[in-house]
Scaffold this motif. Structure first.
Motif, PDB file in Angstrom:
ATOM      1  N   ASP A  27     -33.560  15.185  60.031  1.00 16.03           N
ATOM      2  CA  ASP A  27     -32.177  15.247  60.825  1.00 16.03           C
ATOM      3  C   ASP A  27     -32.355  15.325  62.155  1.00 16.03           C
ATOM      4  O   ASP A  27     -31.404  14.608  62.757  1.00 16.03           O
ATOM      5  N   LYS A  31     -30.146  11.583  64.259  1.00 17.93           N
ATOM      6  CA  LYS A  31     -29.241  12.121  65.431  1.00 17.93           C
ATOM      7  C   LYS A  31     -29.270  10.888  66.251  1.00 17.93           C
ATOM      8  O   LYS A  31     -27.961  10.669  66.885  1.00 17.93           O
ATOM      9  N   LYS A  32     -30.114  10.280  66.678  1.00 17.52           N
ATOM     10  CA  LYS A  32     -30.247   8.836  67.510  1.00 17.52           C
ATOM     11  C   LYS A  32     -29.447   7.786  66.856  1.00 17.52           C
ATOM     12  O   LYS A  32     -29.157   6.777  67.640  1.00 17.52           O
ATOM     13  N   LYS A  34     -26.397   7.176  65.204  1.00 18.38           N
ATOM     14  CA  LYS A  34     -24.973   7.840  64.647  1.00 18.38           C
ATOM     15  C   LYS A  34     -24.194   6.843  63.809  1.00 18.38           C
ATOM     16  O   LYS A  34     -23.310   7.197  63.010  1.00 18.38           O
ATOM     17  N   LYS A  54     -27.935  18.825  60.659  1.00 18.66           N
ATOM     18  CA  LYS A  54     -26.766  18.774  61.767  1.00 18.66           C
ATOM     19  C   LYS A  54     -26.328  17.053  61.455  1.00 18.66           C
ATOM     20  O   LYS A  54     -25.127  16.685  61.804  1.00 18.66           O
ATOM     21  N   SER A  55     -27.349  16.264  61.223  1.00 27.08           N
ATOM     22  CA  SER A  55     -26.950  14.716  61.444  1.00 27.08           C
ATOM     23  C   SER A  55     -26.944  14.075  59.805  1.00 27.08           C
ATOM     24  O   SER A  55     -26.717  13.096  60.037  1.00 27.08           O
TER      25      SER A  55
END
Ligand code: PEP
Length: 244
Positions: A27, A31-32, A34, A54-55
């Motif tokens: 996760d 995030k890096k 997208k 979250k990602s």
């Protein structure tokens, strides 16, 4: 076009604490990147223990074909509403390991597809030929896959809006012998023509070979088993998907 990567953790890891750690690492790393959509499919028992990512999307590896409001007498099964309640937003169905080890038939899979379409729930439908068919030639493999799709999607019109097909030649799953990317791409185009859906490739995808599949415009992403159990390795695949 942005790619979709689905991590199929199968019956791993043994300890829930390890599943939580792995999910958290993926996760944070995802995030890096997208531009890539990433889903993880842990074992049922681990899903509710993993803090809401979250990602990445959280998904499950299977679901039962009935989803009664008030539960039901289906020992050992897990319903779609149960999965929704623990935060799943997609489900893998028709994996060849279930077809082979649990006798899951195309008719059962068709019932699952219909239930999921009715519920408007996103699915990854797995198809793919065994070695005995592929050894007869690529045309035989295409015919086999077309027959699976015909049965799995019988009576379903709008699958492409709610799901993606994962083309996974059975002989390539967990064997280290991935398909030829040219042929996987040809199969992906064929499946697209038949279903209108996006197509993932699955079968021994690693950071070493991911680019050769993901660079093909007809291959919209990958279903990754073994290599998704190592956060560093899976992150490399996400990074590759972000660059193709
Ligand atoms: C899978 O489980 O769907 C799969 C493709 O596994 P692996 O990547 O290990 O071959």
């Amino acid at each position: 076009m942005s790619k979709l990567l689905i991590a199929n953790w199968k019956m791993n890891p043994l300890l829930s604490v390890d599943a939580v750690t792995l999910a958290n690492k993926i996760d944070v790393n995802a995030k890096k990147y997208k531009s890539v959509s990433v889903g993880i499919a842990p074992a049922f028992v681990h899903i509710p223990l993993i803090p809401k990512p979250k990602s990445v999307w959280m998904g499950a590896q299977d679901v039962f074909w009935e989803n009664p409001n008030d539960g039901g007498a289906f020992t050992g099964e897990v319903s779609l509403d149960m999965l929704r309640n623990i935060g799943a937003s997609f489900v893998i169905i028709g994996h060849s390991e279930r077809r082979k080890n649990l006798g899951e038939t195309d008719e059962m899979i068709n019932r699952k597809v219909k239930m999921l379409v009715k519920a408007k729930f996103y699915m990854v439908l797995c198809v793919g030929e065994p070695l005995s068919i592929r050894s007869k030639g690529f045309a035989a493999a295409k015919k086999y896959v077309a027959s699976q799709l015909k049965k799995d999607l019988k009576g379903v019109n709008n699958f492409h809006k709610l799901g993606v097909v994962a083309y996974e030649p059975i002989w390539a799953i967990g064997t280290g012998k991935s398909d030829n990317p040219e042929l996987a791409s040809e199969m992906a185009e064929y499946i697209k023509k038949l279903t209108g859906a996006d197509v993932l490739y699955g079968g021994s995808v690693t950071s070493k070979n991911a680019e050769s599949f993901l660079m093909k415009p007809s291959i919209n992403g990958a279903l990754v088993g073994g290599a998704s159990l190592n956060a560093q390795e899976f992150t490399k695949i996400i990074e590759i998907a972000s660059k193709v």
